[in-house]
Design a protein around this motif. Structure first.
Motif, PDB file in Angstrom:
ATOM      1  N   ILE A   2      17.073   9.202  -5.855  1.00 20.49           N
ATOM      2  CA  ILE A   2      15.886   9.204  -6.719  1.00 20.49           C
ATOM      3  C   ILE A   2      14.672   8.689  -5.953  1.00 20.49           C
ATOM      4  CG2 ILE A   2      14.855   8.146  -8.774  1.00 20.49           C
ATOM      5  CD1 ILE A   2      17.703   8.237 -10.015  1.00 20.49           C
ATOM      6  N   ILE A   3      14.857   7.617  -5.194  1.00 18.54           N
ATOM      7  CA  ILE A   3      13.754   7.069  -4.393  1.00 18.54           C
ATOM      8  C   ILE A   3      13.268   8.089  -3.382  1.00 18.54           C
ATOM      9  CG2 ILE A   3      13.178   5.337  -2.635  1.00 18.54           C
ATOM     10  CD1 ILE A   3      15.134   3.435  -4.157  1.00 18.54           C
ATOM     11  N   LEU A   4      14.187   8.745  -2.696  1.00 21.36           N
ATOM     12  CA  LEU A   4      13.801   9.736  -1.684  1.00 21.36           C
ATOM     13  C   LEU A   4      13.085  10.931  -2.306  1.00 21.36           C
ATOM     14  CD1 LEU A   4      16.932   9.704   0.638  1.00 21.36           C
ATOM     15  CD2 LEU A   4      14.661   8.786   1.133  1.00 21.36           C
ATOM     16  N   ILE A   5      13.566  11.409  -3.432  1.00 21.83           N
ATOM     17  CA  ILE A   5      12.941  12.568  -4.077  1.00 21.83           C
ATOM     18  C   ILE A   5      11.532  12.229  -4.558  1.00 21.83           C
ATOM     19  CG2 ILE A   5      13.056  14.061  -6.114  1.00 21.83           C
ATOM     20  CD1 ILE A   5      16.143  14.029  -5.703  1.00 21.83           C
ATOM     21  N   THR A   6      11.366  11.090  -5.221  1.00 22.99           N
ATOM     22  CA  THR A   6      10.029  10.734  -5.702  1.00 22.99           C
ATOM     23  C   THR A   6       9.082  10.425  -4.547  1.00 22.99           C
ATOM     24  OG1 THR A   6      10.714   8.428  -6.022  1.00 22.99           O
ATOM     25  CG2 THR A   6      10.818   9.889  -7.938  1.00 22.99           C
ATOM     26  N   SER A   7       9.591   9.819  -3.484  1.00 23.07           N
ATOM     27  CA  SER A   7       8.744   9.546  -2.318  1.00 23.07           C
ATOM     28  C   SER A   7       8.322  10.833  -1.630  1.00 23.07           C
ATOM     29  CB  SER A   7       9.477   8.652  -1.320  1.00 23.07           C
ATOM     30  OG  SER A   7       9.750   7.415  -1.884  1.00 23.07           O
ATOM     31  N   LEU A   8       9.246  11.751  -1.492  1.00 24.08           N
ATOM     32  CA  LEU A   8       8.921  13.036  -0.870  1.00 24.08           C
ATOM     33  C   LEU A   8       7.899  13.794  -1.706  1.00 24.08           C
ATOM     34  CD1 LEU A   8       9.517  15.068   1.397  1.00 24.08           C
ATOM     35  CD2 LEU A   8      11.299  16.014  -0.074  1.00 24.08           C
ATOM     36  N   TYR A   9       8.081  13.797  -3.007  1.00 23.42           N
ATOM     37  CA  TYR A   9       7.134  14.477  -3.893  1.00 23.42           C
ATOM     38  C   TYR A   9       5.736  13.881  -3.763  1.00 23.42           C
ATOM     39  CZ  TYR A   9       4.627  15.677  -8.139  1.00 23.42           C
ATOM     40  OH  TYR A   9       3.663  16.084  -9.020  1.00 23.42           O
ATOM     41  N   PHE A  53       0.822  -1.210   0.000  1.00 22.32           N
ATOM     42  CA  PHE A  53       0.000   0.000   0.000  1.00 22.32           C
ATOM     43  C   PHE A  53       0.859   1.264   0.000  1.00 22.32           C
ATOM     44  CE2 PHE A  53      -2.292   3.375   2.270  1.00 22.32           C
ATOM     45  CZ  PHE A  53      -3.353   3.542   1.398  1.00 22.32           C
ATOM     46  N   SER A  54       1.903   1.276   0.802  1.00 24.46           N
ATOM     47  CA  SER A  54       2.760   2.461   0.879  1.00 24.46           C
ATOM     48  C   SER A  54       3.450   2.738  -0.461  1.00 24.46           C
ATOM     49  CB  SER A  54       3.795   2.279   1.984  1.00 24.46           C
ATOM     50  OG  SER A  54       4.603   3.411   2.104  1.00 24.46           O
ATOM     51  N   ILE A  55       3.972   1.688  -1.076  1.00 21.52           N
ATOM     52  CA  ILE A  55       4.615   1.857  -2.377  1.00 21.52           C
ATOM     53  C   ILE A  55       3.570   2.214  -3.432  1.00 21.52           C
ATOM     54  CG2 ILE A  55       5.920   0.666  -4.190  1.00 21.52           C
ATOM     55  CD1 ILE A  55       7.318  -0.906  -1.967  1.00 21.52           C
ATOM     56  N   TYR A  56       2.400   1.614  -3.337  1.00 24.13           N
ATOM     57  CA  TYR A  56       1.316   1.908  -4.284  1.00 24.13           C
ATOM     58  C   TYR A  56       0.922   3.380  -4.226  1.00 24.13           C
ATOM     59  CZ  TYR A  56      -3.418   2.201  -6.115  1.00 24.13           C
ATOM     60  OH  TYR A  56      -4.546   2.596  -6.802  1.00 24.13           O
ATOM     61  N   LYS A  57       0.792   3.932  -3.034  1.00 22.49           N
ATOM     62  CA  LYS A  57       0.397   5.342  -2.919  1.00 22.49           C
ATOM     63  C   LYS A  57       1.462   6.256  -3.535  1.00 22.49           C
ATOM     64  CE  LYS A  57      -2.871   6.744  -1.582  1.00 22.49           C
ATOM     65  NZ  LYS A  57      -4.085   6.975  -2.349  1.00 22.49           N
ATOM     66  N   SER A  58       2.714   5.927  -3.355  1.00 21.45           N
ATOM     67  CA  SER A  58       3.779   6.739  -3.956  1.00 21.45           C
ATOM     68  C   SER A  58       3.792   6.593  -5.473  1.00 21.45           C
ATOM     69  CB  SER A  58       5.146   6.331  -3.399  1.00 21.45           C
ATOM     70  OG  SER A  58       5.251   6.668  -2.056  1.00 21.45           O
ATOM     71  N   ILE A  59       3.674   5.362  -5.941  1.00 25.23           N
ATOM     72  CA  ILE A  59       3.737   5.118  -7.380  1.00 25.23           C
ATOM     73  C   ILE A  59       2.509   5.666  -8.092  1.00 25.23           C
ATOM     74  CG2 ILE A  59       3.619   3.257  -9.102  1.00 25.23           C
ATOM     75  CD1 ILE A  59       5.702   1.777  -7.518  1.00 25.23           C
ATOM     76  N   VAL A  97       8.825   1.880   5.739  1.00 21.98           N
ATOM     77  CA  VAL A  97       8.835   1.284   4.409  1.00 21.98           C
ATOM     78  C   VAL A  97       9.907   1.940   3.550  1.00 21.98           C
ATOM     79  CG1 VAL A  97       7.508   0.990   2.271  1.00 21.98           C
ATOM     80  CG2 VAL A  97       6.434   0.540   4.479  1.00 21.98           C
ATOM     81  N   LEU A  98      10.009   3.252   3.619  1.00 23.48           N
ATOM     82  CA  LEU A  98      11.035   3.966   2.861  1.00 23.48           C
ATOM     83  C   LEU A  98      12.434   3.546   3.308  1.00 23.48           C
ATOM     84  CD1 LEU A  98      11.564   6.100   0.708  1.00 23.48           C
ATOM     85  CD2 LEU A  98      11.437   7.823   2.505  1.00 23.48           C
ATOM     86  N   THR A  99      12.619   3.372   4.607  1.00 27.75           N
ATOM     87  CA  THR A  99      13.905   2.903   5.126  1.00 27.75           C
ATOM     88  C   THR A  99      14.213   1.496   4.626  1.00 27.75           C
ATOM     89  OG1 THR A  99      13.594   4.243   7.106  1.00 27.75           O
ATOM     90  CG2 THR A  99      15.224   2.486   7.238  1.00 27.75           C
ATOM     91  N   TYR A 100      13.200   0.640   4.614  1.00 27.09           N
ATOM     92  CA  TYR A 100      13.376  -0.721   4.100  1.00 27.09           C
ATOM     93  C   TYR A 100      13.798  -0.708   2.622  1.00 27.09           C
ATOM     94  CZ  TYR A 100      11.856  -4.988   1.780  1.00 27.09           C
ATOM     95  OH  TYR A 100      11.791  -6.087   0.976  1.00 27.09           O
ATOM     96  N   VAL A 101      13.156   0.115   1.826  1.00 26.91           N
ATOM     97  CA  VAL A 101      13.471   0.189   0.402  1.00 26.91           C
ATOM     98  C   VAL A 101      14.902   0.684   0.207  1.00 26.91           C
ATOM     99  CG1 VAL A 101      12.906   1.355  -1.765  1.00 26.91           C
ATOM    100  CG2 VAL A 101      11.074   0.451  -0.329  1.00 26.91           C
ATOM    101  N   CYS A 102      15.255   1.760   0.892  1.00 27.06           N
ATOM    102  CA  CYS A 102      16.609   2.325   0.750  1.00 27.06           C
ATOM    103  C   CYS A 102      17.665   1.344   1.251  1.00 27.06           C
ATOM    104  CB  CYS A 102      16.706   3.647   1.497  1.00 27.06           C
ATOM    105  SG  CYS A 102      15.723   4.958   0.758  1.00 27.06           S
ATOM    106  N   ALA A 103      17.401   0.680   2.375  1.00 25.04           N
ATOM    107  CA  ALA A 103      18.356  -0.302   2.901  1.00 25.04           C
ATOM    108  C   ALA A 103      18.511  -1.480   1.948  1.00 25.04           C
ATOM    109  CB  ALA A 103      17.914  -0.777   4.282  1.00 25.04           C
TER     110      ALA A 103
END
Length: 144
Positions: free
Chosen positions: A128-135, A9-15, A100-106
Motif C-alpha cells: 500500500i505504501i509503495l502504490i500510494t508513493s508511486l502514484y 517534506f518527502s512524506i508531506y509531498k506524497s500525502i 525515505v521510502l526505503t526507511y518507511v518500508c524498513a
C-alpha cells in the motif's frame, strides 16, 4: 535535523497528493507512527520482557507524540521546511525520496518482524505504501 526535515517534506509531498484535507497534520502523524514503530522495534530486539510493561508503552507514546509536534510546530517550522525544499528540482531529489521510502518500508517491516506476526501484514502495508508513493510521485514529477 536536516534529515528529519527532508523526511517530513518527502512524506508531506506524497500525502498532500492523496490527502487534501490535512496534509501537514497527516504527515506529522505518519512521522509519529514511524518513530513509535522504531522505538518499539529497538526495545523488542533488546528485550522482549520489557514489552509486557504498560508504562513503557505509555512512555514511548508520549515521547513519539510530543517530540514531533513540538519540533514541527515550533516557530512556524513547518512552513520553513516546505518552502526550503519546494524550490529544489524534484528530479534531483529522487534518490533521497527513494531513501525515505526505503526507511518507511524498513520501519514497517522490522516492527512487525520484531512482533513475530508473520510476513503477510507487513507486505500488505508495504505494498500500500509503495502504490500510494508511486502514484503521488508520478503525479508530482513529469519525466521528459
Amino acid at each position: 535535523m536536516i534529515i528529519l526535515n527532508y523526511i517530513f517534506f518527502s512524506i508531506y509531498k506524497s500525502i498532500s497528493i492523496t490527502n487534501n484535507w490535512w496534509p501537514k497534520k497527516s504527515t506529522i502523524s505518519a512521522i509519529t507512527v514511524l518513530l513509535y514503530f522504531n522505538l518499539l522495534t529497538i526495545v523488542a530486539f533488546l528485550n522482549e520482557e520489557i514489552l509486557k510493561t504498560k508504562v513503557l508503552f505509555f512512555f514511548i507514546f508520549i515521547i513519539t507524540f510530543v517530540l514531533p509536534h513540538f519540533y514541527f510546530y515550533k516557530k512556524g517550522r513547518l512552513e520553513e521546511i516546505i518552502e526550503k525544499f519546494e524550490g529544489i528540482n524534484r528530479k534531483k531529489l529522487f534518490k533521497y525520496d527513494l531513501l525515505v521510502l526505503t526507511y518507511v518500508c524498513a520501519s514497517v517491516y522490522l516492527f512487525f518482524y520484531s512482533l513475530n506476526v508473520g510476513n503477510e501484514i507487513p507486505f500488505i502495508l508495504i505494498s500500500i505504501i509503495l502504490i500510494t508513493s508511486l502514484y503521488s510521485y508520478l503525479k508530482i514529477v513529469r519525466f521528459d
